[in-house]
Scaffold this active site. Structure first.
Site, PDB file in Angstrom:
ATOM      1  N   ARG A   1       0.792  -1.246   0.000  1.00  6.05           N
ATOM      2  CA  ARG A   1       0.000   0.000   0.000  1.00  6.05           C
ATOM      3  C   ARG A   1       0.820   1.291   0.000  1.00  6.05           C
ATOM      4  O   ARG A   1       0.244   2.362  -0.148  1.00  6.05           O
ATOM      5  CB  ARG A   1      -0.973   0.034   1.199  1.00  6.05           C
ATOM      6  CG  ARG A   1      -1.903  -1.165   1.292  1.00  6.05           C
ATOM      7  CD  ARG A   1      -2.698  -1.380   0.031  1.00  6.05           C
ATOM      8  NE  ARG A   1      -3.709  -2.432   0.174  1.00  6.05           N
ATOM      9  CZ  ARG A   1      -4.236  -3.104  -0.857  1.00  6.05           C
ATOM     10  NH1 ARG A   1      -3.815  -2.852  -2.091  1.00  6.05           N
ATOM     11  NH2 ARG A   1      -5.145  -4.029  -0.653  1.00  6.05           N
TER      12      ARG A   1
ATOM     13  N   ASP B   1      -0.893 -12.899  -2.054  1.00  8.36           N
ATOM     14  CA  ASP B   1      -1.796 -11.808  -2.448  1.00  8.36           C
ATOM     15  C   ASP B   1      -2.256 -11.049  -1.203  1.00  8.36           C
ATOM     16  O   ASP B   1      -3.417 -10.638  -1.094  1.00  8.36           O
ATOM     17  CB  ASP B   1      -2.996 -12.321  -3.233  1.00  8.36           C
ATOM     18  CG  ASP B   1      -3.748 -11.214  -3.970  1.00  8.36           C
ATOM     19  OD1 ASP B   1      -3.251 -10.065  -3.982  1.00  8.36           O
ATOM     20  OD2 ASP B   1      -4.831 -11.489  -4.515  1.00  8.36           O
TER      21      ASP B   1
END
Length: 440
Positions: free
Chosen positions: A70, A313
């Site tokens: 992120r 993931d």
């Protein structure tokens, strides 16, 4: 006795481990970033840290080909420091950070920042994944060469989160990547088949009133890209394979000599769409949880080497992005700290893989990037000491708010899972020990 060079990490002696879970228990001495000696009843240097690991297993440090950290842009959900801590606690020594950040990692400015920030934190090697197309818009190829030549030395490119759905753009990307010696990783989703879709297209979605996501959305892109890679003489990697049909396509492509690899996530190995009855946003993921028959096929494909590796993931989201109506919840799940345990539950306990087999699959993934230094407990010394120690007999109960990630969106909440990581070493430096991460 190994002489320790002043200023480097202190030596570490790991006592009583079984290499790959095989044979007799041995001691492993790590000094100056390398495995210095393996043997019985080794003597620890005076300044060594000793890890008592009787009954435990020593494996190479894990490499995750598919992680979302992120940073930059959504640090409220995760950043490189918190994600690195979660990775180290999960036994990882290297992760590949996907490009769907804000700004997108479509230039060397961003990819170099990601690499440098990872090195600054120092818990795992954070390899930046560059975007295939500018802004992830699927139209114009990025300057892959500049990112490959930058400080970040990008060797994998992906628009993950979105599919490179234009076949001409994908063909050009594969051709360009071949010339650079880099890898294209595809998020296989034909977007015209998934408009509004939030769950696997099947009886459960129909019963729950959720828009269905057909297997063909994934499989059509896998088939197309295998053919494009064949004609371009290129390599292509399939992200988060989720269907039995994809397994069959991978078998076909590999039998044709096409250079195609694929990963499977821990959640697609263990979970299925039966969980959706709760409408809990933590169970929304892209691609969606499929039927139990798909999970069975994926497990067998991993055991057979048709699927090459497990990739997490890891996709952290803030509470407000998950605690909402299922159809508007952001897709994604945490994975770094639970991956080992899920693989133990789905692959090792049933006898589909040995611990050496787990390491072998992870090594296949690591080879996708020349810079992700791979090491392991070999017959002798001199190997870079990227290592993880695991207790195969331990169990633990997952609690999202107790994980190192800034977010807590784990689908495994309250599950009791087998196997724990007790220590992780990155080039001889302890980055996680007994459930705590950080430089020592």
């Amino acid at each position: 006795m190994t002489k320790h060079i002043a200023g480097s990490n202190p030596p570490v002696l790991i006592r009583g481990v079984r290499l790959y879970g095989e044979g007799d228990a041995l001691d492993v001495l790590v000094a100056d970033g390398q495995i210095a000696e393996i043997g019985s009843a080794l003597k620890a240097p005076e300044d060594a840290e000793v890890i008592e690991a009787a009954g435990q297993i020593l494996l190479p440090g894990f490499v995750d080909l598919h992680t979302h950290l992120r940073e930059p842009g959504r640090e409220y959900a995760e950043d490189i420091e918190t994600g690195s801590a979660a990775a180290a606690l999960g036994g990882y020594t290297a992760v590949f950070a996907m490009a769907n950040t804000d700004p997108v990692a479509d230039s060397a400015v961003v990819t170099d920042h990601v690499w440098n920030r990872g090195q600054q934190v120092g818990l795992v090697d954070v390899h930046p994944v560059g975007a295939v197309t500018v802004g992830l818009k699927g139209k114009q190829l990025t300057e892959m060469g500049l990112m490959a030549d930058g400080v970040g030395q990008v060797r994998m490119f992906s628009d993950d989160g979105l599919c490179v759905d234009d076949p001409l753009v994908m063909r050009r990307a594969l051709e360009y990547a071949t010339g650079l010696g880099v890898l294209i990783a595809q998020h296989a989703e034909e977007p015209r088949l998934t408009v509004g879709a939030v769950a696997h297209e099947g009886p459960n979605a129909a019963k729950l009133g959720l828009a269905g996501w057909p297997r063909s959305a994934e499989e059509s892109i896998v088939a197309r890209d295998a053919i494009l890679a064949r004609d371009a003489g290129a390599r292509v990697h399939i992200c988060h394979a989720s269907t039995a049909g994809t397994v069959e396509l991978l078998k076909w492509a590999k039998a044709q000599g096409i250079s195609i690899t694929a990963e499977v996530t821990p959640h697609h190995l263990l979970l299925d769409d039966g969980r959706l009855a709760s409408y809990d946003g933590r169970n929304r993921v892209n691609p969606p949880l499929r039927e139990s028959s798909d999970a069975v096929a994926l497990r067998q494909a991993l055991a057979d080497g048709v699927i090459d590796c497990v990739a997490t993931d890891h996709a952290p989201h803030a509470e407000h992005e998950k605690c909402c109506e299922f159809s508007v919840a952001r897709p994604g799940m945490l994975g770094l700290q639970t991956a080992l345990s899920v693989v133990a539950e789905t692959m090792v306990r049933p006898g589909l893989l040995t611990w050496r087999g787990v390491a072998k699959g992870d090594e296949r993934g690591a080879r996708r990037h020349r810079r992700s230094a791979r090491s392991g407990p070999a017959a002798g010394g001199g190997e870079p000491a990227n290592l993880t120690v695991i207790d195969p007999d331990a169990t633990w109960t997952v609690e999202g708010d107790g994980l190192a990630s800034r977010s807590d969106n784990t689908p495994f909440e309250s599950m009791t899972l087998p196997a724990t990581v007790t220590a992780t070493l990155l080039r001889g430096k302890i980055t996680a020990l007994d459930g705590k991460s950080g430089p020592r």
